[in-house]
Design an enzyme around this catalytic site. Structure first.
Site, mmCIF file in Angstrom:
data_model
loop_
_atom_site.group_PDB
_atom_site.id
_atom_site.type_symbol
_atom_site.label_atom_id
_atom_site.label_comp_id
_atom_site.label_asym_id
_atom_site.label_seq_id
_atom_site.Cartn_x
_atom_site.Cartn_y
_atom_site.Cartn_z
ATOM 1 N N ASP A 166 57.301 34.913 5.943
ATOM 2 C CA ASP A 166 57.431 34.601 7.187
ATOM 3 C C ASP A 166 58.403 34.407 8.098
ATOM 4 O OD1 ASP A 166 54.781 36.087 7.297
ATOM 5 O OD2 ASP A 166 54.249 36.455 9.056
ATOM 6 N N GLU A 397 44.104 27.153 4.935
ATOM 7 C CA GLU A 397 45.191 27.986 4.140
ATOM 8 C C GLU A 397 46.986 27.913 4.234
ATOM 9 O OE1 GLU A 397 47.226 30.351 8.004
ATOM 10 O OE2 GLU A 397 48.128 31.801 6.925
HETATM 11 C C1 DGY Z 1 51.026 37.244 10.469
HETATM 12 O O1 DGY Z 1 50.514 37.932 11.361
HETATM 13 O O2 DGY Z 1 51.476 36.049 10.648
HETATM 14 C C2 DGY Z 1 51.028 37.516 8.664
HETATM 15 O O3 DGY Z 1 51.921 37.021 8.036
HETATM 16 C C3 DGY Z 1 52.006 39.124 9.143
HETATM 17 O O4 DGY Z 1 51.530 39.853 8.276
#
Ligand code: DGY
Length: 431
Positions: A166, A397
């Protein structure tokens, strides 16, 4: 560790699919599910089968495989939820389950092949494979139809969430070009920063741009040439394309075994072969990079996506050597492998999501790729780092790559499904 990993997957199992982690990601995520199926396949094949079948229950009639499947409409800890996406704006989207309108890396072809290698005689799995080959082909043809405007065998993404990375600095310049005027985006409130630490998550400026691109997609019912023309963000991501190619190659082998036509898949593979290295290899940097279609140029950032192609036969021996040298140099400097971003850049941030931290599922993919390319020693180093870090901090994560940073914990969500699944695979491979 296997036992702990199993418990994480059990905790996150929701009777038919697995959430990445409770609360922060309370639905089914596309590529998470793929990696999770690889873990389940080692513990309980019927769960791996259910996982993939459940994911594809959200596929749209036009082929799109959404990045989130909202199996529950009462869960409220996530933004943007199903109502914000309004997938029904596209008439081919199923009424139920609701979904998002973008996708994620197309891992399913190679994941299905790995399942088949693990359980070649399972009747139940063979049925799933026969069912999914046409669905995966439909998905890939959606990508080539709507995301490959110049028929290069290279798809573009118009949203960083699709890439799975992201807030990677790869997207910064394209995102910075977006000027948000009052009224351009609806008001919204983030949920992620009340669950995870805000300094481990994307910034507010980045979130506004994610929402801007979401709204842009929605205006075009999440498809089509008009979307390409309007979007200021259209990037051929080297990782998404390497993964798609890897899946296409797996599909070819599965299609042969399961008697499915191969012509279309062969065309995709040969187009990608012709363009991939020409457009996405940066010889001076010695890694793959992504290509910005709107600014017509390579994005000169050294990040984890530029390493992933070693997991395919798109990588020549020389390219594998250069990537391996880079990783070995990092290791010698005391970093844990594999940082998600260039540790020498001023934009490196050892805590923040994709701007530095280590991600176990990426490590697993890279190590498997390197091993297949004959770099077993380096693959072992990566595996050892992944195991050590999860053993020490837990099934988080993502993790810090600076071993001496005095860090006491992992980052982002805890009890994370693909971390568990990656550990199961790594332990199996290192036996
Ligand atoms: C989040 O919400 O952080 C995800 O990576 C988007 O799918």
């Amino acid at each position: 560790m296997i036992q702990q990993a199993k418990e994480v997957l059990e905790t996150n199992w929701r009777g038919g699919f697995t959430v990445p982690t409770d609360k922060l990601y309370p639905f089914q995520w596309n590529w998470d599910s793929g990696f999770v199926a690889l873990g389940w396949a080692r513990l309980d094949l019927s769960r791996a089968i259910a996982e993939l079948r459940s994911l594809f229950s959200g596929q749209w009639g036009n082929g799109l495989l959404p990045h989130i499947i909202f199996h529950s409409e009462s869960e409220e800890t996530y933004f943007p939820n199903f109502d914000f996406w309004n997938s029904q704006i596209n008439p081919t989207a199923p009424e139920f389950p609701k979904s998002s309108g973008i996708t994620q890396p197309a891992v399913h072809g190679f994941i299905l092949e790995e399942l088949h290698q693990l359980h070649p005689d399972s009747q139940e799995l063979n049925e799933l494979i026969s069912e999914l080959i046409p669905k995966i082909c439909l998905y890939h043809s959606f990508l080539y139809e709507h995301r490959d405007p110049y028929n290069e065998g290279l798809i573009f993404t118009y949203h960083p969430w699709e890439s799975g990375r992201d807030n990677s600095p790869v997207w910064d310049s394209a995102l910075d070009s977006i000027v948000i005027k009052p009224g351009d985006i609806p008001s919204y409130s983030r949920r992620d920063t009340s669950i995870a630490n805000s300094d481990e998550r994307p910034t507010q400026d980045q979130y506004d741009r994610y929402v801007y691109l979401l709204e842009l997609g929605k205006r075009h019912a999440y498809q089509g040439q008009s979307l390409y023309e309007e979007t200021p963000f259209a990037i051929q991501d080297c990782m998404m394309n390497a993964i798609l190619y890897k899946s296409n190659q797996s599909l070819l082998r599965l299609a042969e075994k399961f008697d499915y036509p191969q012509e279309e898949i062969l065309t995709w593979v040969s187009r990608t072969k012709q363009s991939f290295n020409k457009k996405l290899w940066h010889d001076k940097m010695g890694c793959w990079v992504s290509y910005d279609l709107k600014r017509d140029g390579q994005i000169e950032e050294r990040e984890i996506g530029g390493i992933i192609p070693v997991a395919t036969d798109l990588a020549s021996q020389d390219q594998v050597n250069r990537i391996s040298d880079y990783l070995i140099r990092l290791k010698k400097r005391g970093f844990s492998l594999c940082p998600s971003y260039d540790v020498d850049s001023p934009k490196f941030d050892s805590k923040r999501y994709w701007r530095g931290p280590i991600w176990p599922h990426m490590n697993a993919l890279i190590a498997e790729g390197l091993e297949a390319q004959g770099e077993s020693e380096l693959a072992k180093l990566i595996d050892r780092d992944t195991l050590q870090i999860v053993d020490e901090y837990g099934f988080f994560e993502y993790f810090d790559c600076q071993q001496d940073a005095g860090i006491k914990s992992g980052y982002g969500g805890d009890q994370f499904s693909w971390t568990a699944s990656s550990i199961i695979r790594i332990l199996e491979r290192s036996q």
